[in-house]
Every structure is written in structure tokens, then in C-alpha cells.
Design an enzyme around this catalytic site. Sequence first.
Site, mmCIF file in Angstrom:
data_model
loop_
_atom_site.group_PDB
_atom_site.id
_atom_site.type_symbol
_atom_site.label_atom_id
_atom_site.label_comp_id
_atom_site.label_asym_id
_atom_site.label_seq_id
_atom_site.Cartn_x
_atom_site.Cartn_y
_atom_site.Cartn_z
ATOM 1 N N LYS A 1 -0.031 11.279 5.727
ATOM 2 C CA LYS A 1 0.191 10.319 6.765
ATOM 3 C C LYS A 1 0.878 8.967 5.898
ATOM 4 O O LYS A 1 1.561 8.614 6.607
ATOM 5 C CB LYS A 1 -1.298 9.796 7.271
ATOM 6 N N LYS B 1 0.830 -1.034 0.151
ATOM 7 C CA LYS B 1 -0.018 -0.042 0.017
ATOM 8 C C LYS B 1 0.750 1.289 0.028
ATOM 9 O O LYS B 1 0.693 2.076 -0.715
ATOM 10 C CB LYS B 1 -1.023 0.113 1.414
#
Length: 306
Positions: free
Chosen positions: A250, A182
Site C-alpha cells: 500500500k 513516511k
Amino acid sequence: MATPYPKLIIPSQTRLGWIGTGIMGALMASRLLAAGYSLTVYNRTVEKALPLQSQGAHVLSSPIEVARRSDVVFTIVGNSRDVREVTLGPNGVLPGLNPGGVVVDMTASHPALAREMFAAARAKGCWSVDAPVSGTDVGAREGKLAIFAGGDGDVVALLKPLFDIMGKVTYMGEAGCGQSCKLANQIAGSALLVGLSEGLVFAERAGLDLNKFLDAVREGTAGSRLMDLFGERMIRKDYRPTAFAQYVVKDLGMALDSLEETDEQRTAAVPGAELTKQLYLAMVANGDAKIGIHGVKTVIERINGK
């Protein structure tokens, strides 16, 4: 004693739990309900879970209560701190999960936390799978998400009927590998959005018709799935979120943090990601933390005096 494998997935028997009903989570959970599964739900803001309740889900007041009533619990929350709280905390999933149960974290979270969760689950006679997703709200709604799974391969295979409802799962390897995939996806995707933003601003300054520009290049080497998803929206300045810009900050932050891992074989220098993160940080500083990730074009426009 060996950890028992989960039972076979059967819609009429398998009890599912779902924690996190934001933009993506609500759409993904809704597909499981539509497929005939019993679903128990928790969300920190109860009102956001009520649409699922109207579809037949049972809403409870804590993750541990959801776990006690579930064979498989999915989590998709804001960040690694939230993941830790809802899975490993005293009122989290693992304290309530029965032996052989599975927690599937679909949040984009830190690979090291995924490995920690896997070890904690095994110590309790349970399983943990890290399975973050890519594909925006469109993919979540249509069941066409890319799902990157890490953990025990046999457990991932047993969960495939559930993953198939949400998209296409690819087994990436041991615990943490789904999250690493990811992060690599976010490095590549965010860089593509920056490139698309710069291309659009350059083309506009050059006097090109932007819609013709997209039509001309999308079948060439500059074309991409992200261009198809966001190109026209960027031209219209439609920055409604499918995912928030603050989440790119993030995710890229986690990728850069991984440089501090003690295992050097797990790390890589990613200077482009550092530059991309700075542009997304500029979005946050401009008050645009919760507009769409394709809104990075606004930063390029500001740099050019627009």
C-alpha cells in the site's frame, strides 16, 4: 475569521479521542491512558477496543461521537479510504469536532489526502495534522516511535506533550509533508529489508553461520536499526507481524502514485521502489499478506528454490 488555536494540553483537562486499535494503535493509546489522559475510543471491530476499555477508556459507536467528546482526535486506521471515511465522512471526525479541535492522522496515508483534510478542517474552524509513525510495535510499546508531522507548526508544537508520550516528533512542514516523509521512510526501509534478505540467503548458500554473519556486519556499513530489529527473527523464520506485508504494498503504491501529481516539484522517479513493491506483491500472491514485513525473505528463498 481566523481559526482558533487548540488549548494548551493538560492531562486533567484535555479530552482525547482515539480511532483505530490495531497492533500499533492499541499500544499508542494505552500509553496516553497510562499518562493520565481521558480517552474516548472507536474501532470498527468493537472487541479490539475492549482491552483499552478495561484500562479506563470509554468506547463509543462512531467517529463522530468520539469527536463530539474530544479536543484532540487521533486516527490510525488501515488505508487512505479508511482515513477518508473516519475523518471526512458524514459520521466522521470533522463533522463532530468543535471549533479549535484537532484531528491527528497517524495512518500512513496519501499526502494529497492530508492536504485535503487540512483544508476541510480549516474551513470548519478546526485543525488537521498528518503525523504517521515508524518504529514497529516495539517502538509503540516503549514510546520510542519516530513521528513525522505536517500541518501548522504552532499546532504541532502545542501537541508535543502528547507526541512525547508516544515517541519523538519531527515537524516536517506544511500539510502532507508528514505523509511524504513516511513514504520516503518506507521506500528506504523496505529496500533495506530486501537487501538484508538477499544478504542472509547469499550467506547461507555460501555456508556461513548466519548468526556470526549478523554479528560480523552489524557494526559495519551494512548494519542498521532494521537489522537489529529483524535479523535474528529472519534467521529463526519468525515472521509474526509488527506490521503487515500488505501495508508495504500500500505505502509503496502511494509513493509510486505520487508520480501522477500535477506539481512536478513534488514527484521523483523511484525505480528501486517499483522493484521492491513487486517482491512484496509476490508475498501477497503467496498468501503471506498478513505476515511481518521482514517476511520478504521468503520471496528471495522461493526465487532460490527453497
